[in-house]
Write an enzyme that holds these catalytic residues in place. Structure first.
Site, PDB file in Angstrom:
ATOM      1  CG  ASP A   1      -0.636  -1.744   0.555  1.00 43.33           C
ATOM      2  OD1 ASP A   1      -1.154  -0.791   1.162  1.00 43.33           O
ATOM      3  OD2 ASP A   1      -0.131  -1.635  -0.583  1.00 43.33           O
TER       4      ASP A   1
ATOM      5  CE  LYS B   1       1.451   0.891   1.597  1.00 43.92           C
ATOM      6  NZ  LYS B   1       0.519   1.559   0.664  1.00 43.92           N
TER       7      LYS B   1
ATOM      8  CD  GLU C   1      -2.918   3.618  -1.981  1.00 50.29           C
ATOM      9  OE1 GLU C   1      -3.678   4.303  -2.695  1.00 50.29           O
ATOM     10  OE2 GLU C   1      -2.275   2.641  -2.419  1.00 50.29           O
TER      11      GLU C   1
ATOM     12  CD  GLU D   1       3.450   5.353  -5.061  1.00 54.04           C
ATOM     13  OE1 GLU D   1       2.882   4.779  -4.115  1.00 54.04           O
ATOM     14  OE2 GLU D   1       3.490   4.885  -6.208  1.00 54.04           O
TER      15      GLU D   1
HETATM   16  O1  KIV Z   1       1.857  -1.734  -2.973  1.00 55.64           O
HETATM   17  C1  KIV Z   1       3.027  -1.368  -2.787  1.00 55.64           C
HETATM   18  O2  KIV Z   1       4.004  -2.088  -3.047  1.00 55.64           O
HETATM   19  C2  KIV Z   1       3.215  -0.026  -2.235  1.00 55.64           C
HETATM   20  C3  KIV Z   1       4.575   0.558  -2.303  1.00 55.64           C
HETATM   21  C4  KIV Z   1       4.857   0.916  -3.701  1.00 55.64           C
HETATM   22  C5  KIV Z   1       4.760   1.684  -1.386  1.00 55.64           C
HETATM   23  O3  KIV Z   1       2.291   0.576  -1.785  1.00 55.64           O
END
Ligand code: KIV
Length: 259
Positions: free
Chosen positions: A82, A111, A113, A177
């Protein structure tokens, strides 16, 4: 052991539910790897592990440490990194950071956003062989209040447009989300890649939750979380017993002593 690949994730759309979970540590990675398709090293670790107010304080160096460990101990699942706040402000910054992430952690994907506004970044990363998972709806890095999205017509239209734009830009899946059920259903029917819901109903192609929330080890209890254990309570019981044992000189016993 059959390694989960992006191709296999794409093939699951409209067929089999995709199972995802967050993980930040060796122990959880080892267990989650046996059962999950995708493991996300989420920036939620800021709140979950470090007690931060939101994900904005999370630094890439912190994420790198956790991701290296998770990837080392999750040999089968697809591991997604992320990207933290402000690490993808434009396509060049995003590529520099994502390249470092892929090289140092060996994660399978990253990932990001955002909706339409990050489409050029996703396209650039995909063109440069960095697989990207999208994330739309409630965006914790930018919307600091926790509120369900897609209730109004205008919001619904915007999120659906974001989903289509992100899907067409080269992502291999999209996290949705905290949106209302009928919007999640519409998005899932409208995009060609799998959707992974968190608080986004059964109509997504897969589900993800934060591991500490399902284990009862966090203080976050929104309606969309199902809690499967009460680790906080179990751990408290164990710590209380240990401290009593020490005070009563019951620990260490003969079993715990070298002779
Ligand atoms: O940071 C995280 O764990 C997330 C999930 C909640 C999708 O982005």
């Amino acid at each position: 052991m059959q390694k989960v690949t992006i191709r296999k994730i794409l093939q699951k759309k409209n067929k089999t539910p995709i199972v995802c979970l967050s993980a930040y540590s060796k122990a959880i990675a080892q267990i989650a790897d046996k059962y999950c398709d995708i493991i996300l090293v989420g920036d939620s670790l800021g709140m979950v592990l470090y007690g931060m107010k939101n994900t904005r304080e999370v630094k890439i160096e912190t994420m790198l440490l956790h991701a290296k460990t998770v990837k080392r101990f999750a040999r089968k699942s697809l591991v997604v990194f992320d990207m933290p706040y402000k690490t993808y402000t434009n396509k060049f910054v995003a590529y520099k950071n994502a390249k470092r992430v892929m090289k140092q952690t060996k994660c399978d994907a990253i990932k990001l956003e955002g909706g339409k506004e990050i489409v050029n970044i996703i396209k650039y990363l995909s063109k440069n062989k960095i697989p990207v998972m999208g994330h739309i709806g409630l965006l914790p890095q930018t919307s600091l209040n926790f509120k369900v999205k897609g209730k109004s017509f205008i919001q619904k239209k915007k999120i659906l447009e974001d989903a289509k734009a992100v899907s067409n830009s080269g992502v291999f899946s999209i996290i949705i989300e905290c949106v209302v059920e009928n919007l999640a259903k519409k998005i899932t029917q409208s995009v060609s890649v799998p959707t992974i819901g968190i608080g986004a109903s059964k109509y997504c192609d897969g589900q993800i939750l934060v591991v500490d929330d399902i284990l009862g080890f966090s203080d976050f209890h929104p309606k969309f979380v199902k809690q499967y254990s009460n680790l906080k309570k179990d751990i408290e019981k164990s710590i209380k017993r240990y401290t009593n044992d020490v005070r009563l000189r019951k620990f260490p016993s003969n079993k715990n002593v070298y002779k």
